[in-house]
Design a protein around this motif. Structure first.
Motif, PDB file in Angstrom:
ATOM      1  N   ASN A  84       0.617  -1.235  -0.491  1.00 11.78           N
ATOM      2  CA  ASN A  84       0.288   0.374  -0.102  1.00 11.78           C
ATOM      3  C   ASN A  84       1.014   1.018  -0.020  1.00 11.78           C
ATOM      4  N   ALA A  85       1.913   1.475   0.916  1.00 14.20           N
ATOM      5  CA  ALA A  85       2.983   2.399   1.102  1.00 14.20           C
ATOM      6  C   ALA A  85       3.324   2.857  -0.432  1.00 14.20           C
ATOM      7  N   GLU A  86       4.093   1.810  -1.362  1.00 13.35           N
ATOM      8  CA  GLU A  86       4.477   2.001  -2.699  1.00 13.35           C
ATOM      9  C   GLU A  86       3.273   2.391  -3.618  1.00 13.35           C
ATOM     10  N   VAL A  87       2.619   1.667  -3.550  1.00 14.28           N
ATOM     11  CA  VAL A  87       1.318   2.004  -4.434  1.00 14.28           C
ATOM     12  C   VAL A  87       0.963   3.832  -4.312  1.00 14.28           C
ATOM     13  N   ALA A  88       1.138   4.018  -3.044  1.00 12.41           N
ATOM     14  CA  ALA A  88       0.460   5.332  -2.631  1.00 12.41           C
ATOM     15  C   ALA A  88       1.401   6.255  -3.238  1.00 12.41           C
ATOM     16  N   ARG A  89       2.719   5.542  -3.268  1.00 16.49           N
ATOM     17  CA  ARG A  89       4.028   5.940  -3.763  1.00 16.49           C
ATOM     18  C   ARG A  89       3.755   6.365  -5.456  1.00 16.49           C
ATOM     19  N   LEU A  90       3.546   5.324  -6.076  1.00 15.81           N
ATOM     20  CA  LEU A  90       3.473   5.635  -7.460  1.00 15.81           C
ATOM     21  C   LEU A  90       2.362   6.620  -7.823  1.00 15.81           C
ATOM     22  N   GLU A  91       1.364   6.259  -6.782  1.00 17.50           N
ATOM     23  CA  GLU A  91       0.221   7.462  -7.432  1.00 17.50           C
ATOM     24  C   GLU A  91       0.243   8.711  -7.375  1.00 17.50           C
ATOM     25  N   ALA A  92       1.102   9.134  -5.863  1.00 19.96           N
ATOM     26  CA  ALA A  92       1.735  11.021  -5.976  1.00 19.96           C
ATOM     27  C   ALA A  92       2.871  11.237  -7.517  1.00 19.96           C
ATOM     28  N   LYS A  93       3.554   9.632  -7.497  1.00 18.34           N
ATOM     29  CA  LYS A  93       4.266  10.162  -8.898  1.00 18.34           C
ATOM     30  C   LYS A  93       3.472  10.085 -10.380  1.00 18.34           C
ATOM     31  N   ALA A  94       2.571   9.252 -10.219  1.00 18.37           N
ATOM     32  CA  ALA A  94       1.169   9.317 -11.737  1.00 18.37           C
ATOM     33  C   ALA A  94       1.216  11.316 -11.254  1.00 18.37           C
ATOM     34  N   ARG A  95       0.541  11.327 -10.768  1.00 28.43           N
ATOM     35  CA  ARG A  95      -0.088  13.389 -10.114  1.00 28.43           C
ATOM     36  C   ARG A  95       0.636  13.924 -10.538  1.00 28.43           C
ATOM     37  N   GLU A  96       2.178  13.644 -11.382  1.00 25.45           N
ATOM     38  CA  GLU A  96       2.817  14.780 -11.465  1.00 25.45           C
ATOM     39  C   GLU A  96       3.107  14.089 -12.885  1.00 25.45           C
ATOM     40  N   ALA A  97       2.625  13.162 -13.019  1.00 27.42           N
ATOM     41  CA  ALA A  97       2.562  12.783 -14.683  1.00 27.42           C
ATOM     42  C   ALA A  97       2.365  13.943 -15.521  1.00 27.42           C
ATOM     43  N   GLU A  98       2.302  14.180 -16.886  1.00 29.93           N
ATOM     44  CA  GLU A  98       1.742  14.574 -18.249  1.00 29.93           C
ATOM     45  C   GLU A  98       1.368  13.759 -18.433  1.00 29.93           C
ATOM     46  N   ALA A  99       0.047  14.397 -18.931  1.00 30.40           N
ATOM     47  CA  ALA A  99      -1.566  13.683 -19.445  1.00 30.40           C
ATOM     48  C   ALA A  99      -1.465  12.547 -19.531  1.00 30.40           C
ATOM     49  N   ASP A 100      -0.277  12.315 -20.980  1.00 34.34           N
ATOM     50  CA  ASP A 100      -0.742  11.082 -21.776  1.00 34.34           C
ATOM     51  C   ASP A 100      -0.398  10.037 -20.396  1.00 34.34           C
ATOM     52  N   MET A 101       1.229  10.250 -19.651  1.00 40.15           N
ATOM     53  CA  MET A 101       1.382   9.571 -19.178  1.00 40.15           C
ATOM     54  C   MET A 101       0.674   8.806 -18.525  1.00 40.15           C
ATOM     55  N   ARG A 102       0.223  10.202 -17.701  1.00 36.14           N
ATOM     56  CA  ARG A 102      -0.717   9.772 -16.062  1.00 36.14           C
ATOM     57  C   ARG A 102      -1.615   8.380 -16.974  1.00 36.14           C
ATOM     58  N   LEU A 103      -2.478   9.216 -18.438  1.00 37.50           N
ATOM     59  CA  LEU A 103      -3.458   7.490 -18.429  1.00 37.50           C
ATOM     60  C   LEU A 103      -2.671   5.859 -17.908  1.00 37.50           C
TER      61      LEU A 103
END
Length: 95
Positions: free
Chosen positions: A19-38
């Protein structure tokens, strides 16, 4: 503490780490460009589904009787191995 209780505690700790790792990756996804975010969102969805399945197996183990919990544990180990493999693949795509 019985082997069963120790194993259940170990698996709960693993899920907490997951769960902690997923949360870390979710934060990274929020910072990504729109196409990469998808792309990240799709991978995170898959990871959450795998985590949910693992949590269900853990609940099965908690409900299982002393005799049958070992059989359930074997299924849990197989699911954990599969989830770990998929997680590593998804995490590598985030890099």
């Amino acid at each position: 503490m019985s082997d069963r209780d120790a194993y259940l505690e170990k698996m709960k700790a693993r899920i907490d780490e997951w769960n902690a790792e997923v949360a870390r990756l979710e934060a990274k996804a929020r910072e990504a460009e729109a196409d990469m975010r998808l792309k990240y969102d799709a991978q995170l969805k898959e990871m959450r589904e795998q985590r949910d399945a693992l949590e269900e197996r853990l609940r099965d183990m908690q409900r299982a009787g002393e005799e049958s919990w070992r059989r359930v544990r074997d299924g849990m180990e197989a699911a954990w191995d599969e989830m770990t493999r998929a997680f590593r693949e998804a995490a590598d795509r985030f890099r």
